[in-house]
Each structure stands twice: as structure tokens, then as C-alpha cells.
Write a protein that holds these residues in place. Structure first.
Motif, PDB file in Angstrom:
ATOM      1  N   GLU A   1     -19.761   7.299   4.363  1.00  0.00           N
ATOM      2  CA  GLU A   1     -19.227   8.564   3.872  1.00  0.00           C
ATOM      3  C   GLU A   1     -17.741   8.499   3.535  1.00  0.00           C
ATOM      4  N   GLN A   2     -17.193   7.291   3.454  1.00  0.00           N
ATOM      5  CA  GLN A   2     -15.782   7.167   3.123  1.00  0.00           C
ATOM      6  C   GLN A   2     -15.545   5.886   2.342  1.00  0.00           C
ATOM      7  N   LEU A   3     -14.431   5.863   1.623  1.00  0.00           N
ATOM      8  CA  LEU A   3     -13.960   4.668   0.931  1.00  0.00           C
ATOM      9  C   LEU A   3     -12.524   4.440   1.381  1.00  0.00           C
ATOM     10  N   ILE A   4     -12.227   3.218   1.818  1.00  0.00           N
ATOM     11  CA  ILE A   4     -10.905   2.864   2.316  1.00  0.00           C
ATOM     12  C   ILE A   4     -10.274   1.894   1.322  1.00  0.00           C
ATOM     13  N   VAL A   5      -9.062   2.206   0.872  1.00  0.00           N
ATOM     14  CA  VAL A   5      -8.410   1.422  -0.177  1.00  0.00           C
ATOM     15  C   VAL A   5      -7.021   0.986   0.278  1.00  0.00           C
ATOM     16  N   GLY A   6      -6.654  -0.237  -0.043  1.00  0.00           N
ATOM     17  CA  GLY A   6      -5.315  -0.748   0.234  1.00  0.00           C
ATOM     18  C   GLY A   6      -5.035  -1.926  -0.682  1.00  0.00           C
TER      19      GLY A   6
ATOM     20  N   ASP B   1      -1.941  -6.774   2.465  1.00  0.00           N
ATOM     21  CA  ASP B   1      -0.876  -5.931   2.999  1.00  0.00           C
ATOM     22  C   ASP B   1      -1.318  -5.360   4.338  1.00  0.00           C
ATOM     23  N   GLU B   2      -0.439  -5.361   5.325  1.00  0.00           N
ATOM     24  CA  GLU B   2      -0.798  -4.924   6.666  1.00  0.00           C
ATOM     25  C   GLU B   2      -0.308  -3.509   6.976  1.00  0.00           C
ATOM     26  N   SER B   3       0.024  -2.732   5.951  1.00  0.00           N
ATOM     27  CA  SER B   3       0.433  -1.352   6.172  1.00  0.00           C
ATOM     28  C   SER B   3      -0.742  -0.409   5.962  1.00  0.00           C
ATOM     29  N   ASP B   4      -0.447   0.881   5.922  1.00  0.00           N
ATOM     30  CA  ASP B   4      -1.495   1.905   5.955  1.00  0.00           C
ATOM     31  C   ASP B   4      -2.519   1.807   4.829  1.00  0.00           C
ATOM     32  N   PRO B   5      -3.799   1.665   5.131  1.00  0.00           N
ATOM     33  CA  PRO B   5      -4.827   1.871   4.113  1.00  0.00           C
ATOM     34  C   PRO B   5      -5.020   3.367   3.914  1.00  0.00           C
TER      35      PRO B   5
ATOM     36  N   THR C   1       0.819  -1.210   0.000  1.00  0.00           N
ATOM     37  CA  THR C   1       0.000   0.000   0.000  1.00  0.00           C
ATOM     38  C   THR C   1       0.853   1.261   0.000  1.00  0.00           C
ATOM     39  N   THR C   2       1.925   1.276   0.798  1.00  0.00           N
ATOM     40  CA  THR C   2       2.730   2.486   0.904  1.00  0.00           C
ATOM     41  C   THR C   2       3.688   2.677  -0.269  1.00  0.00           C
ATOM     42  N   ASP C   3       3.752   1.715  -1.176  1.00  0.00           N
ATOM     43  CA  ASP C   3       4.555   1.877  -2.387  1.00  0.00           C
ATOM     44  C   ASP C   3       3.808   2.649  -3.462  1.00  0.00           C
ATOM     45  N   LEU C   4       2.512   2.868  -3.265  1.00  0.00           N
ATOM     46  CA  LEU C   4       1.653   3.360  -4.345  1.00  0.00           C
ATOM     47  C   LEU C   4       0.952   4.661  -3.988  1.00  0.00           C
TER      48      LEU C   4
ATOM     49  N   TYR D   1      -8.120  -8.607  -6.658  1.00  0.00           N
ATOM     50  CA  TYR D   1      -8.867  -7.368  -6.415  1.00  0.00           C
ATOM     51  C   TYR D   1      -8.248  -6.599  -5.254  1.00  0.00           C
ATOM     52  N   PRO D   2      -8.460  -5.294  -5.175  1.00  0.00           N
ATOM     53  CA  PRO D   2      -7.874  -4.510  -4.083  1.00  0.00           C
ATOM     54  C   PRO D   2      -8.567  -4.772  -2.757  1.00  0.00           C
ATOM     55  N   GLY D   3      -7.886  -4.453  -1.674  1.00  0.00           N
ATOM     56  CA  GLY D   3      -8.530  -4.448  -0.371  1.00  0.00           C
ATOM     57  C   GLY D   3      -9.308  -3.155  -0.249  1.00  0.00           C
ATOM     58  N   ALA D   4     -10.619  -3.214  -0.159  1.00  0.00           N
ATOM     59  CA  ALA D   4     -11.445  -2.004  -0.127  1.00  0.00           C
ATOM     60  C   ALA D   4     -12.630  -2.210   0.798  1.00  0.00           C
ATOM     61  N   ALA D   5     -13.025  -1.135   1.474  1.00  0.00           N
ATOM     62  CA  ALA D   5     -14.177  -1.165   2.374  1.00  0.00           C
ATOM     63  C   ALA D   5     -14.710   0.246   2.514  1.00  0.00           C
ATOM     64  N   PHE D   6     -15.938   0.332   2.967  1.00  0.00           N
ATOM     65  CA  PHE D   6     -16.561   1.634   3.195  1.00  0.00           C
ATOM     66  C   PHE D   6     -16.660   1.965   4.674  1.00  0.00           C
TER      67      PHE D   6
END
Length: 218
Positions: free
Chosen positions: A174-179, A183-187, A89-92, A124-129
């Protein structure tokens, strides 16, 4: 289309492969979510997050960008030469825009940070609302694609559909979280300009063709 940098979320763990770990991570992310501007949605209703309600419609043309760290440990060989690795996640740097096809979805673009060369697995990406397990996006039904090499101007795309049911039921977020999945680093959290109705969300695999990132497109 206008983009702007946004501050990353506080360091959190995104362990989407383990539902319990991901729920704890995204709960912390929700508590410390940073206002990154407007990503927008075409299926949204009035009100705040985590509330039942009917979806509406809206237009937006504003993108969001959020940048991770310049690279994880091991991104270079100590002499300025990049070392190829799996993308974390932190590479991108991620960009999110709102699209109208397939009933409305979010198009996520991923690009390697400067000096980073990495390989993005074709899942697919790790994603949640939100923190609730039902707000986590599952696969859109496609087989895992080819691994994508990201470096320089190369980009990868994935589409996230917040609602795949044909009714007015769901929960507003009201948010979208992407990672990056696993990967266990910052979403990275994107605040939406208006609530979006979420019910059985799905995400496509990463691809180099944006036309293949339309959920349920043929």
C-alpha cells in the motif's frame, strides 16, 4: 493534474546498495509511513499490504509530492551562491503519478529544491514497496545513462513497474518508497489509494525524456 505537498518520513537510512541495510531502513519507514494521499495504481487487488492476492484495475489522476530538506550541508557557499554536487534525496522534490502504458507503472518526477543545483547520476532510483527484499525495484535492463543537471525548473523522470511477471501471483503493498540510489538520507513514502500487486518490480534509469521512463518501452 492536482499535486499537494506531503510531510516527509522520519529521518531514515536508505542504503539500497546493501540489501540488509535497506531492509532495516524500509522496515522503519513502513512503521512510520506518513499518509501522503493517493498515488494510485492500475494493477491492484482488495486488501491490505504484504498479503498475497490477485491484482485488479483502477483509475487515478491524483499526483503525490513530497519535499525533502531545502538542501544538504554544502548546498551553498555561504554567500548565497549554489555549489554543484551530487543529488541526494533531501536535495529533491519527488512527484509520483500513475500511468497506464506497459501494463501500468508509476512515473516519478524529480526536481531540485529551491537554491539547489546538483547532478543526478543516470542510474535507476532507489525504490521499494515495503521492507521485504523482493519488494525492492531492480534495474529495468537499460545501461546507465548520462548524468543530469538539476536546477530551477529542470526535471528528471524514472518509471517504476510494480509487476513484471505475466501471472496473478505477487504480494500486495500500500505504499511506494522513493530515494536516490546509494544515498543514506531520508527516503520519501507515498501511500497508494489502493493496494498494488508487486512481483519482480523494476525501475528505469533517470532521464530527461518521460517517454524513456516507460518500463520495457522501445
Amino acid at each position: 493534474m492536482r499535486t499537494r505537498r506531503a510531510t516527509r518520513s522520519a529521518r531514515l537510512a536508505l542504503a539500497i546498495t546493501a540489501a540488509a541495510a535497506l531492509t532495516a531502513t524500509l522496515t522503519a519507514c513502513e512503521d512510520e509511513v506518513v499518509d501522503n494521499g493517493a498515488a494510485g495504481s492500475d494493477s491492484a487487488g482488495a486488501g491490505g499490504s504484504d498479503r498475497d492476492g490477485d491484482g485488479g484495475s483502477g483509475d487515478t489522476t491524483e499526483d503525490e509530492t513530497a519535499e525533502g530538506d531545502a538542501g544538504r550541508d554544502g548546498s551553498g557557499d555561504g554567500e548565497g551562491n549554489p555549489v554543484e554536487q551530487s543529488c541526494g534525496t533531501t536535495d529533491l522534490t519527488f512527484t509520483v503519478s500513475t500511468e497506464t502504458q506497459a501494463g501500468g507503472y508509476f512515473l516519478v518526477t524529480a526536481q531540485a529544491n529551491e537554491g539547489v543545483t546538483c547532478h543526478l547520476e543516470g542510474s535507476y532510483p532507489g525504490a521499494a514497496f515495503g521492507s521485504a527484499e523482493e519488494s525492492h525495484a531492480g534495474p529495468a535492463g537499460h545501461a546507465v545513462g548520462d548524468t543530469i543537471k538539476l536546477s530551477g525548473d529542470a526535471v528528471a523522470y524514472a518509471g517504476i513497474s510494480p509487476k513484471t511477471t505475466n501471472d496473478d501471483h505477487g504480494v500486495e503493498y500500500e505504499q511506494l518508497i522513493v530515494g536516490i540510489l546509494g544515498d543514506e538520507s531520508d527516503p520519501v513514502s507515498f501511500r497508494l489509494d489502493e493496494p498494488v500487486l508487486v512481483d519482480q518490480p523494476v525501475a528505469t534509469n533517470w532521464t530527461t525524456d518521460p517517454a524513456e521512463a516507460v518500463p520495457f518501452s522501445k
